[in-house]
Design an enzyme around this catalytic site. Structure first.
Site, PDB file in Angstrom:
ATOM      1  CG  HIS A   1      -4.668  -0.086  -8.513  1.00 54.09           C
ATOM      2  ND1 HIS A   1      -6.144   0.303  -8.285  1.00 54.09           N
ATOM      3  CD2 HIS A   1      -4.276   1.044  -7.585  1.00 54.09           C
ATOM      4  CE1 HIS A   1      -6.401   1.130  -7.409  1.00 54.09           C
ATOM      5  NE2 HIS A   1      -4.634   1.819  -7.009  1.00 54.09           N
TER       6      HIS A   1
ATOM      7  CG  HIS B   1      -1.941   1.027   1.401  1.00 55.36           C
ATOM      8  ND1 HIS B   1      -2.072   1.395   0.156  1.00 55.36           N
ATOM      9  CD2 HIS B   1      -3.000   0.982   2.248  1.00 55.36           C
ATOM     10  CE1 HIS B   1      -3.530   2.548   0.754  1.00 55.36           C
ATOM     11  NE2 HIS B   1      -3.703   2.586   1.892  1.00 55.36           N
TER      12      HIS B   1
ATOM     13  CG  ASP C   1       2.901   4.201  -4.128  1.00 54.18           C
ATOM     14  OD1 ASP C   1       2.498   5.316  -3.878  1.00 54.18           O
ATOM     15  OD2 ASP C   1       2.110   3.606  -3.559  1.00 54.18           O
TER      16      ASP C   1
END
Ligand code: CMC
Length: 398
Positions: A276, A237, A332
């Site tokens: 994702h 995460h 990210d």
């Protein structure tokens, strides 16, 4: 109705109905309260987006002024809390400090504990709800900055309410104690503000689901924030931005990419920053973030790892393993490169995700209390263990 659905990891379960954030995973579309993320990133700022997420509408000029004033005047930490943070080890992970500080903050806000006043404290008393929302957003940046100062073994810097949210956060991290007239680079504060908008909410991600889950027990919001932050800390995460840079540093040079991808395909490695649960086509935030990266590189110089990152992305996007599984760069993948270029230490990256996500956690916490069905979250399970059997005395055990 008594029908149970087996859905490990909640791959298909909608646990709430929500008016906050909408994601179209196939089209790669994200909007908050109806406003596309691209427009918010271009025209809004972090505190305004936080207000929008929490209260449902863009603030009027007057509401915006009051909101910003209130948040920026609730940035101070209690002296005793600062002592707790200051006693953390110099090599503590900043997320451990963040989690601990919020858990401790509950102890400094006894009026936030709903068990003292019955289950409807926050519904009956909007003032208490808003006071805690404002305090939590205001203090999140200060805790983050304090965790940086502990790591540097430098004294804490008091927050400044005459700066923007991100400018003040950079100031508290960077300023030399007592330095007159020091202000962080406005271009970097603006870039960080855009990153904060992009990270502010993302519907039922792991940490927000944790906030809703823990909040459903009616615990105080500080404890629920600590739990949500713990969920975010993990590398699948919010910890992914740190893991991406560690991965790229390990790869080191472009010629090592093919071997690394072979290791990913044989499941020895994960390609951090790819994939994702909801987006199966493109992550709209990663496009905006690429543009932010260029403005940051203009200001501070190009991050050398970007070339390996681009080559790795290109190689993965051409590879059948990633194509067939619909894996592509998420937010990210790029954010860590920006944070690194800005000079943040690697293990500081997840906290830069956590601070803005506080807004999303609070928006969902408030929505659950006001519009949820008031029930505690309690999933069921399929029991696959032993059938009933009799206890064995020690001498009977083989
Ligand atoms: N590298 C290698 N293989 C992957 C990756 C990856 N990054 N992501 C998914 N896969 C594989 C997975 O092993 C599975 O393979 P198989 O079909 O052979 O079993 C297949 O792709 C499908 O994955 P999935 O089950 O649909 O993925 P998920 O929805 O359970 O997990 C994820 C989503 C983000 C946890 C995962 O993609 C992952 O671990 N990514 C790396 C960590 C990361 O970048 N996290 C940040 C997410 S975005 C910001 C945030 O919300 O925190």
């Amino acid at each position: 109705n008594g029908i149970r659905v087996y859905d490990p990891a909640f791959m298909n379960t909608a646990a709430i109905s929500s008016k906050i954030t909408y994601i179209d995973g196939d089209k790669g579309f994200l909007m908050h309260r109806g406003y596309p993320i691209e427009q918010l990133a271009e025209k809004s700022n972090f505190l305004e987006t936080a207000y929008l997420l929490i209260y449902g509408e863009l603030p009027s000029l007057q509401q915006k002024k009051v909101w910003e004033f209130e948040v920026m005047h609730h940035t101070f930490l209690a002296e005793d809390l600062m002592k707790i943070i200051g006693n953390m080890r110099y090599d503590s992970h900043p997320m451990s400090i963040f989690i601990s500080a919020f858990a401790a903050m509950g102890a400094f806000a006894p009026d936030a504990n709903p068990s003292l006043q019955g289950r409807n404290l926050y519904l009956n008393d909007k003032l208490t709800m808003n006071k805690n929302i404002i305090r939590i957003i205001g203090k999140a940046a200060t805790v983050a900055a304090a965790s940086m100062r502990v790591r540097m073994n430098r004294p804490f810097i008091a927050p400044r309410s005459d700066m923007t949210y991100t400018e003040n956060m950079l100031y508290m991290m960077d300023a030399i104690s007592g330095a007159e007239g020091y202000r962080p680079d406005k271009r970097l504060a603006k870039a960080l503000d855009i990153l904060f908008i992009l990270h502010a909410d993302h519907e039922m991600n792991c940490s927000t689901a944790t906030m809703a889950h823990v909040g459903s027990s009616l615990v105080d919001p500080y404890s629920a924030i600590a739990a949500a932050a713990a969920a975010l800390y993990g590398p699948l995460h919010g910890g992914a931005n740190e893991a991406v840079i560690r991965m790229i540093e390990r790869i080191g040079t472009v010629d090592k990419i093919p071997q690394f991808l072979e290791d990913v395909k044989s499941k020895k490695e994960l390609l951090f920053g790819f994939g994702h649960r909801v987006y199966r086509n493109t992550d709209p935030r990663s496009k905006i973030i690429r543009e932010v990266a260029e403005t940051v590189f203009d200001a501070v110089g190009r991050e050398p790892l970007i070339d390996v990152a681009i080559a790795l992305r290109d190689a993965a996007l051409k590879d059948e393993f990633f194509i067939s599984r619909k894996l592509f760069p998420n937010v990210d993948y790029w954010s860590g490169l920006i944070y690194k270029a800005m000079g943040f230490p690697l293990d500081f990256f997840p906290i830069l995700f956590a601070v803005p996500r506080v807004a999303g956690w609070l928006a969902h916490w408030k929505q659950s209390l006001e519009e949820g069905n008031g029930k505690i979250w309690r999933p069921r399970q399929l029991y696959v263990g032993e059938p009933r059997r009799d206890y064995l005395l020690l001498e009977e055990r083989s």
